[in-house]
Write a protein that holds these residues in place. Structure first.
Motif: not given
Ligand SMILES: [Zn+2]
Length: 502
Positions: A31-33, A36-40, A171-175, A487-491
């Motif tokens: 959930x934290x990740x 963070x994805x939403x924030x970024x 890359x976004x996932x790792x960030x 965005x959902x793909x990164x999640x």
């Protein structure tokens, strides 16, 4: 009636509401990740925009320096996140030069690693940073190399879905993991190439060479370089058809002739060719070459059951075709014909008159081009022999004095994985967590030959994890990726890595 776009929007709104409850099932780390994805999100869209702005078209030799720039861009975006990427040079490209006649180097493969918290699992991520050509005149609504955010959420630009979006998404996932302070529970190995749209030249040898070096100890491979079947339902892909491409050349008189002078006096290559081509396949798609059907794997009840669950209607197919020219009445038959049965297509005739008007030429030499999409358990060598024998027999029955040559131009083998192995299990759980639905398990009619190469060389399971939708228009004008899918793909990628390590 709702337009396609507005019904999609309604659907997305429903999905987003749904997610909030489903996310509660995710662990607190995940959930934290996610948050963070939403924030970024703005940062992630900017990163994709910067990637799209580099016109890394692998099929245009004069743009070769853009591929090197693109490789450099990926390196510079990844390295601050702890990913070590090496630029592996592959030498000069065979037989291709710039418009000034200069030889060009193949684009480098980016190979590297990221150490995770160490569950022992090691996952290889494959993607490509080259794109298809794109020009405003092809019908783009805006400059193809300037990412445009449409009010309905579409991100439009060359490569957004194929395959810069997915590569940047990793890359976004790792960030997101890093900034959320959550360790990635698996080790990652990267293989990002720059020649996918031009036949992946150099990649197969590279994989063979690295399997005992950089790719040693890999437990599974994840490829995000395809799409959902439709626009609503997330999918995981466990099979691809192969393709064997043939040409039939018939040569007759020593040069092109005038039909007024020679019509009726000579065997005509074009007449022979149409007879031979007509004996390959029926109008409703039945292949007439004996022996091929017998090589196709039998349908098991388990496999048949997978098709029953797929969200796909015959109208989806009609929409994609642009009218009703479907051969089949039911979606199941149509999907099976696309994914698990072979198909023969006739593509064109080289050397034949094809301009407007009424030229009375008798072409002296013509080549008909056709291909067969192959499936389990077709043996490709045996297939070639069946094709050659059948074409030669058809031609012999014409009693023509012309000459026939039939040959294989290129072949890529089919691939099918086990949709129940740990790699798919992790992706299935990830999709359920992020999208709140069980993904459809699908195959594809097209080919990604490198999927099979990875599986055969590394002897580990390959997973295809698409993030874009079936209507993204990869390779077409106004290629898009919906922001929600990005965005959902990164999640989904984040959750996949998380579950693969648990
Ligand atoms: Zn691609």
């Amino acid at each position: 009636m709702l337009s396609l776009r507005s019904s999609t929007r309604l659907f997305c709104a429903k999905r987003l509401a749904y997610q909030r409850t489903v996310y509660s099932q995710a662990s607190s780390d995940l959930k934290r990740v996610f948050s963070k994805i939403d924030d970024l999100k703005p940062r992630f869209i900017k990163r994709l925009k910067d990637a799209v702005a580099i016109p890394s078209v692998s099929s245009e030799p004069d743009r070769r320096n853009e591929l090197f720039r693109m490789a450099q861009f990926i390196k510079s975006e990844s390295e601050p996140l702890g990913v070590t990427l090496q630029q592996k040079e592959l030498g000069l490209q065979d037989g291709v030069t710039t418009s000034k006649g200069e030889p060009i180097p193949l684009p480098p493969i980016l190979q590297g690693t990221l150490k995770g918290s160490g569950s022992g699992k090691r996952i290889l991520i494959y993607g490509h940073y080259d794109v298809q050509p794109a020009n405003l005149e092809d019908g783009w609504s805006s400059d193809p190399f300037t990412l445009v955010e449409k009010p309905d959420g579409r991100l439009v630009g060359r490569g957004v879905t194929d395959d810069k979006g997915p590569v940047i998404a990793w890359i976004n996932t790792i960030q997101a993991f890093k900034e959320a302070g959550v360790e990635i529970p698996v080790d990652l190995v990267f293989c990002i190439e720059g020649m996918e749209e031009s036949g992946s030249e150099g990649l197969e040898d590279f994989i063979k060479q690295e399997k005992s070096k950089g790719f040693k100890g890999v437990d599974g491979i994840c490829i995000s370089d395809n799409y959902w079947v439709g626009i609503k339902q997330p999918v995981l892909t466990y099979g691809l058809r192969g393709v064997s491409y043939y040409s039939i050349t018939i040569s007759g008189p020593s040069e092109d002739l005038h039909s007024g002078l020679f019509g009726g006096t000579t065997y005509e290559p074009m007449i022979d060719l149409t007879h031979v081509l007509s004996r390959l396949v029926t109008p409703n798609g039945k292949i007439l070459i004996p022996g091929i059907d017998e090589m196709v794997a039998l349908l098991t009840p388990e496999e048949s059951g997978l098709y029953d669950k797929i969200t796909f209607t015959i109208n989806d197919l009609k929409d994609a075709l642009g009218n009703d020219t479907t051969i089949h009445e039911t979606p199941k038959e149509a999907l099976m014909s696309r994914w698990r049965y072979p198909a023969l297509s006739i593509h064109g005739v080289e050397g034949a008159f094809s301009s407007p008007g009424a030229k009375t030429v008798i072409p002296a030499k013509v080549s008909g081009k056709f291909s067969i999409r192959t499936v389990p358990d077709i043996d490709l060598k045996k297939l070639d022999q069946l094709v050659f024998d059948h074409v030669e027999k058809s031609f012999a029955s014409l009693n023509s004095k012309n000459k026939l040559k039939v040959e294989l131009i290129h072949a890529g083998k089919w691939w099918v994985g086990d949709p129940n192995n740990w790699n798919f299990e992790a992706a299935r759980k990830a999709t359920e967590t992020v999208w709140g639905v069980e993904p459809d398990m699908t195959r594809e009619g097209g080919s990604i030959p490198i999927a099979l190469t990875f599986e055969e060389e590394l002897k580990k399971p390959v997973l295809l994890l698409p993030i874009g939708r079936g209507d993204d228009g990869a390779h077409s004008a106004s290629e898009k990726l919906d922001t929600v899918n990005y965005i959902q793909g990164i999640k989904t990628m984040a959750a996949y890595l998380y579950y693969a390590g648990k």
